[in-house]
Design a protein around this motif. Structure first.
Motif, mmCIF file in Angstrom:
data_model
loop_
_atom_site.group_PDB
_atom_site.id
_atom_site.type_symbol
_atom_site.label_atom_id
_atom_site.label_comp_id
_atom_site.label_asym_id
_atom_site.label_seq_id
_atom_site.Cartn_x
_atom_site.Cartn_y
_atom_site.Cartn_z
ATOM 1 N N ALA A 1 -5.735 11.409 -6.887
ATOM 2 C CA ALA A 1 -7.129 10.934 -7.378
ATOM 3 C C ALA A 1 -6.680 9.290 -8.158
ATOM 4 O O ALA A 1 -7.475 8.369 -7.687
ATOM 5 N N TYR A 2 -5.572 9.153 -8.530
ATOM 6 C CA TYR A 2 -5.090 7.854 -9.024
ATOM 7 C C TYR A 2 -5.013 6.778 -7.743
ATOM 8 O O TYR A 2 -5.371 5.792 -8.017
ATOM 9 N N GLU A 3 -4.223 7.259 -6.865
ATOM 10 C CA GLU A 3 -4.095 6.352 -5.750
ATOM 11 C C GLU A 3 -5.493 5.851 -5.275
ATOM 12 O O GLU A 3 -5.632 4.876 -4.617
ATOM 13 N N SER A 4 -6.317 6.988 -4.730
ATOM 14 C CA SER A 4 -7.485 6.599 -4.398
ATOM 15 C C SER A 4 -8.454 5.692 -5.387
ATOM 16 O O SER A 4 -9.074 4.762 -4.688
ATOM 17 N N ALA A 5 -8.426 5.809 -6.668
ATOM 18 C CA ALA A 5 -9.218 5.019 -7.449
ATOM 19 C C ALA A 5 -8.451 3.459 -7.256
ATOM 20 O O ALA A 5 -9.345 2.791 -7.373
ATOM 21 N N PHE B 1 0.917 -1.112 -0.009
ATOM 22 C CA PHE B 1 0.055 -0.114 0.357
ATOM 23 C C PHE B 1 0.893 1.244 0.004
ATOM 24 O O PHE B 1 0.643 2.309 -0.706
ATOM 25 N N ALA B 2 1.958 1.268 0.706
ATOM 26 C CA ALA B 2 2.878 2.549 1.026
ATOM 27 C C ALA B 2 3.430 2.840 -0.357
ATOM 28 O O ALA B 2 3.773 4.021 -0.792
ATOM 29 N N ALA C 1 -3.292 2.850 5.936
ATOM 30 C CA ALA C 1 -2.586 4.038 6.149
ATOM 31 C C ALA C 1 -1.693 3.895 7.362
ATOM 32 O O ALA C 1 -0.719 4.380 7.467
ATOM 33 N N ALA C 2 -2.485 3.250 8.309
ATOM 34 C CA ALA C 2 -1.972 3.188 9.630
ATOM 35 C C ALA C 2 -0.865 2.316 9.898
ATOM 36 O O ALA C 2 -0.036 2.275 10.747
ATOM 37 N N ILE C 3 -0.506 1.447 9.007
ATOM 38 C CA ILE C 3 0.565 0.540 8.817
ATOM 39 C C ILE C 3 1.833 0.941 8.784
ATOM 40 O O ILE C 3 2.150 1.549 7.973
#
Length: 443
Positions: free
Chosen positions: A375-379, A339-340, A439-441
Motif C-alpha cells: 500500500a505504501y509503495e503503491s501510494a 524505483f527498485a 517494474a520491468a527495468i
C-alpha cells in the motif's frame, strides 16, 4: 489527540458527578431554589478546583516537593505521590512558555463506587481537565492533553487523589515524555528564524538517536519546505520513546491501540476549521533506534515532517493513498533512490501479476506485513507518477484539492479533468502502465 497519516485515535473525556452534588439539589423545595442552590454549589466547587489546579501546575513547574505533597489527599497511594515528584523533577529539563491546567465543560457522571470506597471526604469529583502547555521556541500556541484526575474536598480545601484511577472506566490522562522518567532535550534552530527551534525530547538511553535526529533536522526541514512551501511552522517537536509502553502512551494515551511495528507516528490536537493546527508531535518508537540507518531515519523524518507541514490542508477521512503517497514522495525526493529501492514489494507483485488496476484502499495501510508495504509503495508510485508525468506543482494541487476530507468520486473526476484532462479510470490505467514499465527495468 489524533494520529495523522498512520491511522487515528481520539481520546474522549467526561466529567463524573459526585454524591455531594446530588445531595445539594435534594435539599431544595422548588425548581427555582434547585437551580440557585446547584449553581452556587457548582461555582464554589469549580473555584476550589481551579485553585487546586493552579497550585498543582505551579508546584510541578517549580519542582516544589513540599508544595506537591501538600496538594495530595492522605488517602492517595504512595505511588501517586512518587509519580508527581518524579514528574516535577523531569519537567525542569524542559523550557516552557506556558504550563497550566483548565477545567473542560462537559456532562458529569458519578465517581465510580470502587474509587469512592474508603475515601473520607466531603466531596469527590472527577472533573474533565486539560493540560495546556507550550514549548518555548517551538509551539506558537499551547498543545492540549486530556487529564483525568479524581479530586477530594476536606473542609474548604481540595486535594488530588489520583490521575489514573479512571483508566478502567474509559478515561485516561494522556502522558508526555516527562511522565516516563528524566528527559534530555535538544533544540535545533529553525532555518532563518530568530529564536524559533525544533525541540527533541527523549531519555538518556536514546541519546544517540536524539543526536542523530537533531543533526538530520537541519536538512530535513528545508527539504520539506522546498516541496510544500513556506506556509507551515518550519520547525517541529519530536518525542523519542524508549519503550513500547511509552510509544503507546505518547501516541494514543496508553490505551493499547498503537501499532508497535510503527517506526514513527505524527499526532496532533483535534483540528478546528479555520485555525492553525496545535499539538503536532512526531513520535519515534523504540524500534527506530535499533533498525534505522542514517538514510532510513532521514526518510522517516522527512515523511513525518511532511504530515506536519501539510496538516492545515488535510482533513479527517482523506484518502491515505494521497496522504501517505505525498509524504513518501517528499521523503525520497532528490535523494538518489530508484524505483527498485523504494518499491521492491510493488515491483515483485507487478512482475508476477501485472499492473495495478485500483488505488490502494485505506485498510491496507494498517494491515501490516506485505499488504501494508504494498500500500505504501503503491501510494508513493501514484505521487511519483503525477510529479514525473505532469509536475510537482500538479502534485501539490492534487493534494490541496483532495486532502480536505473523504474522497468524493465526482470531485475526484472533476479534479482529474481540471488538472490532467482525464477521468479516474484513465488516471489509474495510465499510472498502472507506468508502474509496469518501471517494474520491468533491470533484473
Amino acid at each position: 489527540m489524533t494520529v495523522t497519516g498512520c491511522g487515528a485515535t481520539a481520546p474522549t473525556s467526561t466529567a463524573p458527578n459526585s454524591a455531594a452534588s446530588n445531595s445539594a439539589a435534594s435539599n431544595s423545595t422548588t425548581a427555582e431554589q434547585t437551580t440557585t442552590e446547584v449553581s452556587a454549589f457548582e461555582r464554589d466547587r469549580r473555584a476550589g478546583v481551579e485553585d487546586l489546579l493552579d497550585r498543582w501546575a505551579t508546584a510541578l513547574r517549580a519542582a516544589d516537593h513540599d508544595g506537591i505533597r501538600d496538594l495530595i489527599d492522605p488517602a492517595a497511594s504512595p505511588q501517586f505521590v512518587d509519580e508527581q515528584l518524579a514528574r516535577a523533577d523531569a519537567l525542569t529539563a524542559v523550557d516552557f512558555d506556558s504550563f497550566s491546567y483548565a477545567i473542560v465543560d462537559s456532562p458529569e457522571i458519578p465517581v465510580p463506587p470502587p474509587i469512592a470506597a474508603g475515601v473520607s471526604a466531603t466531596d469527590l469529583w472527577a472533573p474533565d481537565i486539560r493540560l495546556d502547555y507550550a514549548i518555548a521556541g517551538s509551539d506558537a500556541a499551547p498543545a492540549a492533553l486530556p487529564v483525568a484526575p479524581v479530586v477530594t474536598r476536606h473542609g474548604d480545601r481540595w486535594y488530588l487523589l489520583s490521575d489514573s484511577a479512571l483508566d478502567d472506566y474509559g478515561r485516561r490522562t494522556h502522558p508526555a515524555p516527562w511522565d516516563f522518567g528524566p528527559v534530555v532535550v535538544e533544540r535545533v534552530p529553525a532555518p532563518g528564524s530568530d529564536g524559533e527551534v525544533s525541540t527533541i525530547i527523549g531519555h538518556a538511553d536514546r541519546q544517540a538517536e536524539i543526536d542523530a535526529l537533531a543533526a538530520q533536522l537541519t536538512t530535513a526541514v528545508p527539504a520539506v519546505t522546498d516541496m510544500w512551501g513556506t506556509d507551515w511552522a518550519q520547525r517541529a517537536v519530536v518525542f523519542v520513546a524508549s519503550t513500547p509502553e511509552e510509544f503507546d502512551g505518547l501516541v494514543s494515551g496508553g490505551d493499547g491501540s498503537t501499532d508497535a511495528s510503527l517506526a514513527a507516528a505524527t499526532i496532533t490536537d483535534p483540528i478546528t476549521p479555520g485555525t492553525a493546527p496545535t499539538g503536532q508531535r512526531i513520535v519515534f518508537g523504540p524500534r527506530a533506534a535499533d533498525e534505522f540507518t542514517d538514510r532510513s531515519r532521514a526518510t522517516v523524518l522527512r515523511h513525518e515532517l511532511t504530515h506536519v507541514a501539510a496538516r492545515s490542508a488535510t482533513g479527517e477521512g482523506a484518502p491515505l493513498w494521497l496522504l501517505e503517497g505525498f509524504a513518501d514522495y517528499t521523503a525520497y525526493r532528490g535523494r538518489g533512490f530508484d524505483f527498485a529501492e523504494i518499491a521492491p514489494t510493488l515491483r515483485g507483485v507487478v512482475r508476477e501479476h501485472g499492473a495495478p488496476t485500483v488505488l490502494p484502499n485505506d485498510a491496507a495501510f494498517g494491515a501490516g506485513g506485505t499488504a501494508a508495504a504494498l500500500a505504501y509503495e503503491s501510494a508513493w508510485s501514484v505521487a511519483d507518477y503525477v510529479a514525473q508525468r505532469y509536475s510537482e506543482a500538479s502534485l501539490l494541487d492534487l493534494y490541496r484539492s483532495l486532502a480536505r476530507g473523504p474522497l468524493d468520486p465526482a470531485v475526484f473526476d472533476a479534479t482529474l479533468e481540471r488538472l490532467f484532462g482525464t477521468t479516474a479510470r484513465g488516471f489509474v490505467a495510465d499510472w498502472g502502465a507506468r508502474v509496469a514499465a518501471e517494474a520491468a527495468i533491470g533484473n
